[in-house]
Design a protein around this motif. Structure first.
Motif, PDB file in Angstrom:
ATOM      1  N   HIS A   1      43.652  29.853  40.565  1.00  0.00           N
ATOM      2  CA  HIS A   1      43.383  29.186  39.292  1.00  0.00           C
ATOM      3  C   HIS A   1      42.151  29.793  38.630  1.00  0.00           C
ATOM      4  N   TRP A   2      41.139  30.099  39.416  1.00  0.00           N
ATOM      5  CA  TRP A   2      39.895  30.650  38.871  1.00  0.00           C
ATOM      6  C   TRP A   2      40.073  32.091  38.393  1.00  0.00           C
ATOM      7  N   TYR A   3      40.777  32.910  39.188  1.00  0.00           N
ATOM      8  CA  TYR A   3      40.881  34.324  38.805  1.00  0.00           C
ATOM      9  C   TYR A   3      41.947  34.489  37.730  1.00  0.00           C
ATOM     10  N   SER A   4      41.530  34.305  36.500  1.00  0.00           N
ATOM     11  CA  SER A   4      42.434  34.413  35.355  1.00  0.00           C
ATOM     12  C   SER A   4      42.253  35.725  34.609  1.00  0.00           C
ATOM     13  N   CYS A   5      41.457  36.635  35.166  1.00  0.00           N
ATOM     14  CA  CYS A   5      41.225  37.923  34.513  1.00  0.00           C
ATOM     15  C   CYS A   5      42.542  38.694  34.429  1.00  0.00           C
ATOM     16  N   LYS A   6      42.693  39.438  33.342  1.00  0.00           N
ATOM     17  CA  LYS A   6      43.937  40.174  33.110  1.00  0.00           C
ATOM     18  C   LYS A   6      44.168  41.236  34.174  1.00  0.00           C
ATOM     19  N   ASP A   7      43.117  41.925  34.564  1.00  0.00           N
ATOM     20  CA  ASP A   7      43.242  43.021  35.518  1.00  0.00           C
ATOM     21  C   ASP A   7      42.887  42.524  36.914  1.00  0.00           C
TER      22      ASP A   7
ATOM     23  N   VAL B   1      44.468  44.563  39.875  1.00  0.00           N
ATOM     24  CA  VAL B   1      44.890  45.575  40.832  1.00  0.00           C
ATOM     25  C   VAL B   1      43.835  46.659  41.036  1.00  0.00           C
ATOM     26  N   CYS B   2      42.906  46.814  40.116  1.00  0.00           N
ATOM     27  CA  CYS B   2      41.940  47.919  40.185  1.00  0.00           C
ATOM     28  C   CYS B   2      40.725  47.606  41.050  1.00  0.00           C
ATOM     29  N   GLY B   3      40.636  46.407  41.589  1.00  0.00           N
ATOM     30  CA  GLY B   3      39.507  46.060  42.436  1.00  0.00           C
ATOM     31  C   GLY B   3      38.765  44.825  41.996  1.00  0.00           C
ATOM     32  N   GLY B   4      39.079  44.314  40.834  1.00  0.00           N
ATOM     33  CA  GLY B   4      38.458  43.072  40.391  1.00  0.00           C
ATOM     34  C   GLY B   4      37.562  43.248  39.184  1.00  0.00           C
ATOM     35  N   GLN B   5      37.688  42.314  38.230  1.00  0.00           N
ATOM     36  CA  GLN B   5      36.805  42.276  37.060  1.00  0.00           C
ATOM     37  C   GLN B   5      35.729  41.233  37.352  1.00  0.00           C
ATOM     38  N   TRP B   6      34.711  41.640  38.085  1.00  0.00           N
ATOM     39  CA  TRP B   6      33.801  40.686  38.703  1.00  0.00           C
ATOM     40  C   TRP B   6      32.909  39.978  37.699  1.00  0.00           C
ATOM     41  N   ARG B   7      32.402  40.657  36.727  1.00  0.00           N
ATOM     42  CA  ARG B   7      31.545  39.990  35.742  1.00  0.00           C
ATOM     43  C   ARG B   7      32.340  38.989  34.917  1.00  0.00           C
ATOM     44  N   GLU B   8      33.531  39.363  34.555  1.00  0.00           N
ATOM     45  CA  GLU B   8      34.384  38.441  33.819  1.00  0.00           C
ATOM     46  C   GLU B   8      34.706  37.224  34.680  1.00  0.00           C
ATOM     47  N   TYR B   9      34.942  37.448  35.953  1.00  0.00           N
ATOM     48  CA  TYR B   9      35.250  36.358  36.873  1.00  0.00           C
ATOM     49  C   TYR B   9      34.070  35.393  37.001  1.00  0.00           C
ATOM     50  N   ILE B  10      32.862  35.924  37.090  1.00  0.00           N
ATOM     51  CA  ILE B  10      31.670  35.073  37.170  1.00  0.00           C
ATOM     52  C   ILE B  10      31.569  34.204  35.923  1.00  0.00           C
ATOM     53  N   ASN B  11      31.876  34.785  34.789  1.00  0.00           N
ATOM     54  CA  ASN B  11      31.833  34.030  33.540  1.00  0.00           C
ATOM     55  C   ASN B  11      32.861  32.893  33.545  1.00  0.00           C
ATOM     56  N   VAL B  12      34.046  33.159  34.112  1.00  0.00           N
ATOM     57  CA  VAL B  12      35.069  32.121  34.221  1.00  0.00           C
ATOM     58  C   VAL B  12      34.580  30.982  35.115  1.00  0.00           C
ATOM     59  N   LEU B  13      33.977  31.330  36.244  1.00  0.00           N
ATOM     60  CA  LEU B  13      33.466  30.300  37.150  1.00  0.00           C
ATOM     61  C   LEU B  13      32.409  29.434  36.480  1.00  0.00           C
ATOM     62  N   LYS B  14      31.497  30.068  35.758  1.00  0.00           N
ATOM     63  CA  LYS B  14      30.455  29.311  35.066  1.00  0.00           C
ATOM     64  C   LYS B  14      31.067  28.322  34.081  1.00  0.00           C
TER      65      LYS B  14
ATOM     66  N   LEU C   1      45.253  38.550  44.983  1.00  0.00           N
ATOM     67  CA  LEU C   1      43.844  38.344  44.695  1.00  0.00           C
ATOM     68  C   LEU C   1      43.062  39.602  45.047  1.00  0.00           C
ATOM     69  N   PRO C   2      42.073  39.970  44.242  1.00  0.00           N
ATOM     70  CA  PRO C   2      41.242  41.132  44.590  1.00  0.00           C
ATOM     71  C   PRO C   2      40.598  40.950  45.958  1.00  0.00           C
ATOM     72  N   SER C   3      40.410  42.032  46.659  1.00  0.00           N
ATOM     73  CA  SER C   3      39.809  41.985  47.986  1.00  0.00           C
ATOM     74  C   SER C   3      38.435  41.328  47.922  1.00  0.00           C
ATOM     75  N   GLY C   4      38.161  40.479  48.909  1.00  0.00           N
ATOM     76  CA  GLY C   4      36.847  39.865  49.009  1.00  0.00           C
ATOM     77  C   GLY C   4      36.609  38.688  48.096  1.00  0.00           C
ATOM     78  N   LEU C   5      37.615  38.247  47.352  1.00  0.00           N
ATOM     79  CA  LEU C   5      37.388  37.187  46.370  1.00  0.00           C
ATOM     80  C   LEU C   5      36.860  35.890  46.996  1.00  0.00           C
ATOM     81  N   PRO C   6      37.400  35.392  48.107  1.00  0.00           N
ATOM     82  CA  PRO C   6      36.848  34.152  48.670  1.00  0.00           C
ATOM     83  C   PRO C   6      35.384  34.277  49.047  1.00  0.00           C
TER      84      PRO C   6
END
Length: 907
Positions: free
Chosen positions: A174-180, A182-195, A256-261
């Motif tokens: 539910h949290w990882y709603s970033c479009k991309d 497969v490339c390893g994760g859009q981490w900054r965008e993901y942090i913004n979603v969590l906030k 899910l991108p590797s290491g997400l949890p």
């Protein structure tokens, strides 16, 4: 719950399952003939006293109080489910810092959570029991819950704040709603979603408590293995899609991108939880569902937010669905426990037996299959109406009918497993464990017996203070890997996006094995003589291509030495002074064999120092990486510092390279090892600086990879930002120099940046970007490279791959067993005719040397011909109109090319 009901909107029961449930309600009258073996334990009204929780100053609050420790770490509790591990309840309340999870201890991709819930129950609730699925507004629920508590007690401000307990593992998708992804994760965008997610709840006055799973229990190991194998098959589909289409797959193959949890727990602590007073994140020693239910009940929480049907069974707080959560309105579905009981004709205290007979995490579906089969036959006999609409719903109703009949006919209240079930002793014992799985400590039952705290796996190698600190750091999300090594002796890592068909790149588990062995040595052997007679062995459950997961890899630590008179782990962890600080940094750098980088400490950002260590380690361990690969890693780390989230979202990728996808996942997995090394070394670097959002972005890395292998100059690689160039060149020089000292000559070997999907993919195909011949079966598994580490002489030129021997590839081409109808031509060194004459639309452009190493290209006269483009065109080529070119067109093209002024290449 009476006051909360006003916020509910009930749905009319129209399904066939609902009609059957109504018939069951009419046939059973509660409180008459039913005799419950759990009488007085689970049923009836309950009063929960609000615990007193002190308010802590912002930024210094411990993650858990003494009261919470008593709830979470019940070492001697007779009511804790027997298989679960526990730790000493004497752990002080001073634990602080971030969390980790062993079921994905180094992070995970794919389907992570091992919890499957009750078999068929979620379907039944959603499809057959609408009266138990109630749409609610969480703001309204929170207000009514707070009003209820204020009426009941003279409470503190903290006690009146409605608390929502969040199952973190269930929320990841539910949290990882970033479009991309497969490339390893859009981490900054993901942090913004969590906030934003946390702020939506806190602005509604809702206090959040996040829980994450701990270790995978051994009784569930086989289920864990089964799911990891299934996810491996899904990962293979992802790579086949990328090679065939050059784009990211659809959501049906989402991983899910590797290491997400792992990194989510850190993110919640660093950026979300403590920006709002009272919000907190907890990590457990085992799976979190039991602890979530217990915490929610003891703290009179407003509810549990998750997606696990076990929460319907626990007699705890209301259970809300995260899958149906609408963030704009904070509306979701409440799975009403009492409504479900009314629908199936059971009491709440009968739900644990229902769950075990249906099948759950403890009692497998197969073990009770004979009971369900008989129950279903009886149910259909008593209910002759058509049942073809909802067979899964029938099973829940049938077993519920069986449970109610067993409870009503039982004579002895002391009988916990009804004798009429006619079970064998092992089945009774298993069923007893399953029932105890749902009984919370305050629901006293002698059935569950007592369990004692398990000792540390390697307590003789470390001091009691180290063991205690490992547990505290683990629960507080500050430690990483240390608890698994010292207290469990087990390290686990779930699936990673790795191409099983890529014969060149080592799996991340093997790349970082040497690093882990040094971490194990630092934790267990520092200050010991390292006698091989008594060396400890760590069990590693790592998922990677070629590992059948029949048993763990047994890995021994490598003895670790430090430049001091009396080195010890206690000195590193608890010592003070500039000498100890320098020792910590030395130990961290030594784990990655990068001691020379100590001079950069303080001169560059900590995140860049960590990234440089990681990239250097990767390049030394993976001999097939080129200078272009290193440039891709370093340039994106440097450029990321000046990129906004919006800029990262709009990074353009003309196509995807499967090799770059795997290299991205390889880096992110390495970040987890950075955290483990930092923890083992006593935290020479702040944990926040090691997070992936400071040094990695999937799309940005992929774009740099394509640019670097496309021959882009340094300025272009750095987005023409002159301020980034000196820093990039400094890092690059340090990396090359360190590699040279280790005997690793980092060479420039650009790979063709043509889309991989432009020719047909066959089962024997190897990604052309790997540089390996598809006919070659000599990959890392065949070479015996299962230990990781540097392998001198292991480069592709030294593996007997003759670059100028076309006959070998010609022979491999004949193995295809079919005539090759030529459609695609490859231009050689000099081109005297328009390229459009020689290369069909969407055909790959590669140089001759690369084509000679790939059996998809066959010599034909003085040109190379591609065997994949023949009369049998794939679907995509037909859609692009390639079928309009027949064999005659191809022959004419070959003739035109041969008659033109091509220079004769050397064959």
């Amino acid at each position: 719950m009476e006051k909360v009901v006003g916020a509910f909107r009930y749905v009319t029961d129209k399904t066939e399952c609902g009609r059957a449930a109504g018939r069951m309600r009419a046939n059973l009258s509660f409180g008459q003939t039913c005799r419950s073996p759990f009488k007085g334990i689970l049923s009836g009204p309950r009063t929960v006293k609000a615990p007193e929780e002190p308010e802590f100053p912002f930024g210094v609050a411990p993650l858990i109080t003494d009261y919470q420790w008593s709830c979470i770490l019940r070492a001697a509790s007779p009511f804790r489910p027997p298989p679960r591990h526990s730790a000493s309840s004497s752990i002080p309340a001073s634990a602080s810092g971030p969390s980790r999870r062993h079921s994905d201890s180094l992070g995970a991709g794919g389907s992570l959570s091992l919890r499957m819930g009750v078999k068929g129950l979620q379907y039944f609730m959603d499809s057959c029991c609408p009266e138990a699925c109630v749409t609610v507004n969480l703001r309204d629920v929170a207000r009514q819950h707070a009003a209820k508590r204020q009426q009941g007690w003279t409470a503190t401000a903290d006690a009146t704040s409605p608390t929502l307990v969040v199952d973190g593992m269930a929320c990841l998708r539910h949290w990882y709603s970033c479009k991309d992804w497969v490339c390893g994760g859009q981490w900054r965008e993901y942090i913004n979603v969590l906030k934003s997610w946390v702020e939506a709840f806190t602005s509604a006055g809702i206090r959040l408590v996040f829980f994450f799973d701990g270790v995978v229990e051994e009784q569930k190991r086989q289920e864990w293995v089964k799911r990891r194998r299934r996810v491996n098959r899904e990962v293979s589909k992802v790579f086949r899609h990328i090679k065939s289409h050059g784009v990211q797959p659809g959501r049906e193959l989402f991983c899910l991108p590797s290491g997400l949890p792992t990194f989510t727990r850190f993110a919640l602590r660093f950026y979300c939880c403590f920006q709002v007073t009272g919000s907190r994140s907890l990590l457990l020693f085992a799976e979190a569902d039991y602890e979530i239910a217990h915490y929610a009940r003891n703290h009179d929480s407003m509810g549990i937010l998750g997606q696990d049907s076990d929460f319907i069974i626990y007699d705890s707080a209301p259970y809300f669905s995260v899958a149906k959560l609408q963030m704009n309105s904070l509306t979701t579905v409440l799975y009403d426990r009492q409504g479900f009981c009314r629908a199936v004709g059971l009491a709440v205290n009968q739900l644990p037996l229902l769950a075990c007979l249906l099948g759950n995490d403890v009692v497998s579906e197969e073990r009770m299959q004979h009971i369900r089969k008989n129950a279903l036959a009886t149910y259909r006999k008593n209910n002759p109406a058509p049942h073809s609409d909802a067979p899964q719903g029938q099973m829940v109703l049938a077993v519920a009918q069986l449970v109610s009949s067993l409870w009503c006919t039982e004579e002895e209240e002391t009988v916990y497993i009804p004798q009429s079930l006619n079970l064998s002793d092992p089945q009774k014992e298993l069923l007893k464990k399953g029932i105890c799985f749902y009984l919370l400590p305050e629901q006293k039952a002698p059935l569950c017996g007592q369990t004692s705290a398990l000792p540390s796996a390697f307590e003789k190698y470390v001091s009691p203070q180290i063991v205690q600190d490992c547990k505290e750091k683990h629960v507080a999300a500050e430690g990483f890997m240390a608890y698994g090594v010292v207290c469990e002796g087990v390290i686990e890592c779930s699936n990673t996006l790795e191409d099983e068909e890529d014969a060149e790149l080592l799996p991340q588990a093997l790349v970082y094995k040497a690093c882990r062995q040094h971490i194990y040595g630092l934790l267990l052997l520092l200050g010991h003589d390292g006698s091989p007679v008594d060396l400890p062995v760590i069990k590693e459950w790592f998922v990677y291509p070629g590992n059948p997961l029949n048993e763990p890899d047994m890995v021994r630590p490598v003895p670790f030495s430090l430049p001091c008179d009396r080195p010890s782990l206690d000195l590193l962890w608890f010592g003070s002074g500039p000498e100890v600080s320098a020792l910590r940094l030395t130990s961290f750098l030594s784990i990655f064999d990068c001691q020379e980088f100590s001079e950069l400490y303080g001169a560059i950002e900590d995140s860049l120092l960590a990234a440089l260590c990681l990239v250097t380690y990767i390049v030394i361990q993976v001999q097939t990486l080129s200078l272009e690969d290193a440039d891709s890693y370093l340039s994106q780390a440097v450029c990321l510092r000046v990129k906004s989230i919006r800029e990262l979202q709009h990074v353009k990728l003309p196509f995807l390279s499967s090799r770059a996808v795997q290299l991205g996942s390889l880096y992110v997995r390495g970040v987890g090892h950075l955290l483990g090394a930092n923890c083992a070394s006593g935290y020479p670097l702040p944990s926040a600086a090691l997070m992936p959002w400071h040094s990695f972005d999937g799309r940005l890395f992929h774009s740099k990879y394509l640019l670097a292998h496309g021959g882009a100059e340094g300025a272009v690689l750095l987005d023409n930002d002159s301020s980034c160039l000196p820093l990039f060149l400094c890092l690059r020089e340090k990396l090359i120099e360190t590699c040279r000292k280790r005997g690793r000559v980092l060479q420039s070997r650009p790979r063709p940046c043509a889309p991989e999907y432009s020719h047909k993919t066959t089962p024997g195909y190897r990604d052309r970007h790997t540089g390996w011949p598809s006919g070659s079966r000599e990959g890392w598994r065949e070479r015996g490279d299962t230990t990781g580490g540097s392998r001198p002489g292991g480069q592709w030129r030294e593996r007997g791959e003759a670059r100028g021997d076309p006959s070998a590839h010609e022979n491999r081409g004949r193995e295809c067993g079919r005539e090759v109808n030529i459609f695609t031509l490859i231009l050689t060194t000099r081109v005297e005719v328009p390229r459009a004459w020689a290369i069909l639309p969407n055909s790959p452009e590669v140089d001759r040397i690369t084509a000679e190493e790939d059996s998809s290209w066959l010599p034909g006269g003085h040109i190379l011909l591609h065997q994949g483009h023949n009369l049998t065109l794939n679907r995509e080529e037909r859609s692009r109109g390639l079928e309009r070119r027949g064999p005659k067109d191809a022959k004419d093209m070959i003739k035109e090319v041969n008659e033109s002024n091509f220079s004769q290449p050397n064959m």
